[in-house]
Enzyme design. Sequence first.
Site, PDB file in Angstrom:
ATOM      1  N   PHE A 149       0.818  -1.225   0.000  1.00  0.00           N
ATOM      2  CA  PHE A 149       0.000   0.000   0.000  1.00  0.00           C
ATOM      3  C   PHE A 149       0.845   1.264   0.000  1.00  0.00           C
ATOM      4  O   PHE A 149       0.370   2.325  -0.394  1.00  0.00           O
ATOM      5  CB  PHE A 149      -0.931   0.001   1.232  1.00  0.00           C
ATOM      6  CG  PHE A 149      -0.251   0.466   2.504  1.00  0.00           C
ATOM      7  CD1 PHE A 149      -0.119   1.820   2.795  1.00  0.00           C
ATOM      8  CD2 PHE A 149       0.293  -0.441   3.409  1.00  0.00           C
ATOM      9  CE1 PHE A 149       0.514   2.256   3.947  1.00  0.00           C
ATOM     10  CE2 PHE A 149       0.937  -0.021   4.565  1.00  0.00           C
ATOM     11  CZ  PHE A 149       1.052   1.339   4.822  1.00  0.00           C
ATOM     12  N   LYS A 173      -1.005  -7.136  -9.180  1.00  0.00           N
ATOM     13  CA  LYS A 173      -1.962  -7.272  -8.064  1.00  0.00           C
ATOM     14  C   LYS A 173      -1.542  -6.218  -7.044  1.00  0.00           C
ATOM     15  O   LYS A 173      -0.682  -6.446  -6.208  1.00  0.00           O
ATOM     16  CB  LYS A 173      -1.857  -8.695  -7.479  1.00  0.00           C
ATOM     17  CG  LYS A 173      -3.117  -9.222  -6.816  1.00  0.00           C
ATOM     18  CD  LYS A 173      -3.668  -8.360  -5.701  1.00  0.00           C
ATOM     19  CE  LYS A 173      -2.919  -8.483  -4.406  1.00  0.00           C
ATOM     20  NZ  LYS A 173      -3.356  -7.479  -3.399  1.00  0.00           N
ATOM     21  N   GLU A 176      -4.930  -3.806  -2.002  1.00  0.00           N
ATOM     22  CA  GLU A 176      -6.385  -3.566  -2.029  1.00  0.00           C
ATOM     23  C   GLU A 176      -6.742  -2.312  -1.222  1.00  0.00           C
ATOM     24  O   GLU A 176      -7.876  -1.868  -1.221  1.00  0.00           O
ATOM     25  CB  GLU A 176      -7.137  -4.798  -1.506  1.00  0.00           C
ATOM     26  CG  GLU A 176      -6.885  -5.199  -0.056  1.00  0.00           C
ATOM     27  CD  GLU A 176      -5.623  -6.050   0.146  1.00  0.00           C
ATOM     28  OE1 GLU A 176      -4.605  -5.814  -0.538  1.00  0.00           O
ATOM     29  OE2 GLU A 176      -5.652  -6.934   1.026  1.00  0.00           O
ATOM     30  N   ARG A 177      -5.728  -1.748  -0.504  1.00  0.00           N
ATOM     31  CA  ARG A 177      -6.047  -0.590   0.331  1.00  0.00           C
ATOM     32  C   ARG A 177      -6.029   0.728  -0.455  1.00  0.00           C
ATOM     33  O   ARG A 177      -6.663   1.689  -0.065  1.00  0.00           O
ATOM     34  CB  ARG A 177      -5.103  -0.543   1.526  1.00  0.00           C
ATOM     35  CG  ARG A 177      -5.463  -1.656   2.509  1.00  0.00           C
ATOM     36  CD  ARG A 177      -4.618  -1.628   3.735  1.00  0.00           C
ATOM     37  NE  ARG A 177      -3.507  -2.564   3.620  1.00  0.00           N
ATOM     38  CZ  ARG A 177      -2.566  -2.702   4.520  1.00  0.00           C
ATOM     39  NH1 ARG A 177      -2.586  -1.964   5.612  1.00  0.00           N
ATOM     40  NH2 ARG A 177      -1.597  -3.574   4.364  1.00  0.00           N
ATOM     41  N   SER A 226       5.314  -6.905   3.424  1.00  0.00           N
ATOM     42  CA  SER A 226       5.885  -7.238   4.736  1.00  0.00           C
ATOM     43  C   SER A 226       6.650  -8.573   4.663  1.00  0.00           C
ATOM     44  O   SER A 226       6.373  -9.402   3.787  1.00  0.00           O
ATOM     45  CB  SER A 226       4.756  -7.326   5.763  1.00  0.00           C
ATOM     46  OG  SER A 226       3.835  -8.317   5.352  1.00  0.00           O
ATOM     47  N   CYS A 281       9.469   1.842   3.595  1.00  0.00           N
ATOM     48  CA  CYS A 281      10.389   0.750   3.921  1.00  0.00           C
ATOM     49  C   CYS A 281      11.802   1.284   4.124  1.00  0.00           C
ATOM     50  O   CYS A 281      12.650   0.606   4.657  1.00  0.00           O
ATOM     51  CB  CYS A 281      10.384  -0.304   2.822  1.00  0.00           C
ATOM     52  SG  CYS A 281      11.111   0.309   1.316  1.00  0.00           S
ATOM     53  N   GLU A 383       9.302  -4.423  13.058  1.00  0.00           N
ATOM     54  CA  GLU A 383       8.994  -3.237  12.249  1.00  0.00           C
ATOM     55  C   GLU A 383       7.692  -2.626  12.775  1.00  0.00           C
ATOM     56  O   GLU A 383       6.686  -3.313  12.920  1.00  0.00           O
ATOM     57  CB  GLU A 383       8.817  -3.651  10.786  1.00  0.00           C
ATOM     58  CG  GLU A 383       8.563  -2.471   9.867  1.00  0.00           C
ATOM     59  CD  GLU A 383       8.347  -2.889   8.415  1.00  0.00           C
ATOM     60  OE1 GLU A 383       7.589  -3.846   8.168  1.00  0.00           O
ATOM     61  OE2 GLU A 383       8.938  -2.243   7.526  1.00  0.00           O
TER      62      GLU A 383
HETATM   63  P1  NAD Z   1       1.524  -6.588   3.090  1.00  0.00           P
HETATM   64  O1  NAD Z   1       2.546  -7.648   3.201  1.00  0.00           O
HETATM   65  O2  NAD Z   1       0.381  -6.578   4.032  1.00  0.00           O
HETATM   66  O3  NAD Z   1       0.863  -6.609   1.616  1.00  0.00           O
HETATM   67  C1  NAD Z   1       1.652  -6.663   0.452  1.00  0.00           C
HETATM   68  C2  NAD Z   1       0.853  -7.386  -0.629  1.00  0.00           C
HETATM   69  O4  NAD Z   1       0.590  -8.723  -0.210  1.00  0.00           O
HETATM   70  C3  NAD Z   1      -0.497  -6.738  -0.918  1.00  0.00           C
HETATM   71  O5  NAD Z   1      -0.733  -6.745  -2.300  1.00  0.00           O
HETATM   72  C4  NAD Z   1      -1.475  -7.636  -0.172  1.00  0.00           C
HETATM   73  O6  NAD Z   1      -2.752  -7.691  -0.780  1.00  0.00           O
HETATM   74  C5  NAD Z   1      -0.806  -8.988  -0.206  1.00  0.00           C
HETATM   75  N1  NAD Z   1      -1.130  -9.808   0.964  1.00  0.00           N
HETATM   76  C6  NAD Z   1      -1.423  -9.379   2.217  1.00  0.00           C
HETATM   77  N2  NAD Z   1      -1.656 -10.421   3.028  1.00  0.00           N
HETATM   78  C7  NAD Z   1      -1.511 -11.539   2.288  1.00  0.00           C
HETATM   79  C8  NAD Z   1      -1.617 -12.942   2.577  1.00  0.00           C
HETATM   80  N3  NAD Z   1      -1.937 -13.383   3.792  1.00  0.00           N
HETATM   81  N4  NAD Z   1      -1.395 -13.818   1.581  1.00  0.00           N
HETATM   82  C9  NAD Z   1      -1.074 -13.389   0.334  1.00  0.00           C
HETATM   83  N5  NAD Z   1      -0.963 -12.070   0.024  1.00  0.00           N
HETATM   84  C10 NAD Z   1      -1.168 -11.151   0.973  1.00  0.00           C
HETATM   85  O7  NAD Z   1       2.311  -5.176   3.115  1.00  0.00           O
HETATM   86  P2  NAD Z   1       1.707  -3.707   3.193  1.00  0.00           P
HETATM   87  O8  NAD Z   1       1.150  -3.484   4.558  1.00  0.00           O
HETATM   88  O9  NAD Z   1       0.831  -3.451   2.030  1.00  0.00           O
HETATM   89  O10 NAD Z   1       3.022  -2.847   2.987  1.00  0.00           O
HETATM   90  C11 NAD Z   1       3.889  -2.487   4.031  1.00  0.00           C
HETATM   91  C12 NAD Z   1       5.057  -3.432   4.122  1.00  0.00           C
HETATM   92  O11 NAD Z   1       5.773  -3.438   2.887  1.00  0.00           O
HETATM   93  C13 NAD Z   1       6.078  -3.016   5.167  1.00  0.00           C
HETATM   94  O12 NAD Z   1       6.531  -4.157   5.833  1.00  0.00           O
HETATM   95  C14 NAD Z   1       7.194  -2.386   4.346  1.00  0.00           C
HETATM   96  O13 NAD Z   1       8.460  -2.410   4.962  1.00  0.00           O
HETATM   97  C15 NAD Z   1       7.167  -3.242   3.134  1.00  0.00           C
HETATM   98  N6  NAD Z   1       7.791  -2.589   1.992  1.00  0.00           N
HETATM   99  C16 NAD Z   1       9.007  -3.065   1.580  1.00  0.00           C
HETATM  100  C17 NAD Z   1       9.665  -2.460   0.523  1.00  0.00           C
HETATM  101  C18 NAD Z   1      10.988  -2.979   0.055  1.00  0.00           C
HETATM  102  O14 NAD Z   1      11.382  -2.687  -1.074  1.00  0.00           O
HETATM  103  N7  NAD Z   1      11.691  -3.757   0.847  1.00  0.00           N
HETATM  104  C19 NAD Z   1       9.072  -1.364  -0.124  1.00  0.00           C
HETATM  105  C20 NAD Z   1       7.828  -0.926   0.322  1.00  0.00           C
HETATM  106  C21 NAD Z   1       7.195  -1.544   1.383  1.00  0.00           C
END
Ligand code: NAD
Length: 498
Positions: A149, A173, A176-177, A226, A281, A383
């Site tokens: 998101f 994909k 969704e937020r 994450s 991140c 985190e």
């Molecule tokens: P998230 O892991 O909740 O979601 C990421 C994606 O995974 C979304 O598209 C979501 O729909 C999907 N997802 C969520 N739960 C799932 C599940 N149980 N099974 C399969 N898919 C699922 O992350 P977020 O809250 O959207 O984003 C924040 C996180 O992203 C933080 O941890 C941040 O550090 C990380 N991030 C990392 C980088 C990097 O390059 N390392 C860059 C940006 C953000």
Amino acid sequence: MREIGHFIGGKQVKGKSGRTADVYQPMTGEVIAKVALASKQEVREAVENAKAAQPAWAATNPQRRARVMFKFLELIAKETDSLAELLAREHGKTIPDAKGDIQRGVEVIEFSCGIPHLMKGEFTESAGTNIDLYSMRQPLGVVAGITPFNFPAMIPMWKFGPAIACGNAFILKPSERDPGVPMRLAELMIEAGLPAGILNVVNGDKEAVDAILDDPDIKAVGFVGSTPIAEYVYTRGTAHGKRVQCFGGAKNHMIVMPDADMDQAVDALVGAGYGAAGERCMAISVAVPVGKKTADTLVEKLIPRVESLKIGPSTSNDADYGPLITKQHLEKVKGYVDLGVKEGAKLKVDGRNFKMQGYENGFYMGGCLFDEVTPNMRIYKEEIFGPVLSVVRARDYSEAVDLPSKHEFGNGVSIFTKDGDAARDFASKVEVGMVGINFAIPVPLAYHTFGGWKRSGFGDLNQHGPDSIRFYTRTKTVTARWPSGTKAGADFSIPTMK
Ligand code: NAD
């Protein structure tokens, strides 16, 4: 209520699964749209469109593919203001920060415009008698990106830009937020001349992600989010024989050496710690002053700066940061602050009770500052992803290098010092993927690569830059002997060029 479906076969389509999720406007707390959550069948429909369109796109010469990217840049430049407004409304970050989100994505599209050069292969004339040897890069076919998101413009562009330029078809994909911006980006790509089916957006949750990971026609998956989900996507995707790269969570440290310019260090810490409400991140979440005097001065200077942070609605042009993404995430971040107090860290600035006048239902939180955080505390290990900065005091330089090096995450790190020797030693020794020297958010530019180490990154290639071309292509090597050089008779030993 606005309904957001999917983008399949070059057009918006309604969701058919009957499942939807609320999209919030974090600055007011209102639900502003409903987004469809794709079923396995809907993902399959997108893959079939992509699969049918991909061979002709791969056969389109790379200059023509680059021209679509150039046109897309023109269209996005005309629309930056409205895209930034939409992004800020769905995400909560401020308008100037939303423009930065778009700009950092645009830079990867600019990089992708160089595809005729980037995809050039290698050639050796006369590798043997009348034998030429050459290698070429070919697209993989249908590939996918799953994005978080917190950068709804930048990260989708990091993924689909190089992948499509290489001649692949793409299934995105997004989170969704905040799905509004990725959907508009897909429309703009079609307006720029991309054939229908080459960029598809399926909105959804775990069901859509699992469908992508299990689909035999999807050859590669790039994920950002994450760490627990990154690890899950990596494990399930690679078990199906796909090429997978996953970028996860972070705990980025900033080391402040005794000789650092303290005012510069404090400016850097408030910007990198609290910008975008800490939902980056590459946000700095741990400050590591070296020595007691440095720590006392740093904390004393930080307190008034954190207390006076300007928090505002996303549409305000002069706010330092806006609301968090959801109420649930806000409660989680506040929960970490409660935990830090229980664990014995000293809460020097407490922003938990902040209320934004006129926006009482928005997901706002004031800046929090902890001092005397220690490595055994959960607020250090995990985190938080909010406007919370922890000060961990290091006795000396070697303890300061050890902290980020031993942390389970290894995304970004920074050192503030005037000592070139110390900076060079730090950059060489620290076990973290991206390092800043007197630079708090060292996100590499588009033509270098971005990636964290340890549990911040799974897979062996980084995103954007030359690694993105490697990730979205495979190499074929051809050995060609011309008939005039062929001797009569069969040779039963392994060919050598002696
Ligand atoms: P998230 O892991 O909740 O979601 C990421 C994606 O995974 C979304 O598209 C979501 O729909 C999907 N997802 C969520 N739960 C799932 C599940 N149980 N099974 C399969 N898919 C699922 O992350 P977020 O809250 O959207 O984003 C924040 C996180 O992203 C933080 O941890 C941040 O550090 C990380 N991030 C990392 C980088 C990097 O390059 N390392 C860059 C940006 C953000």
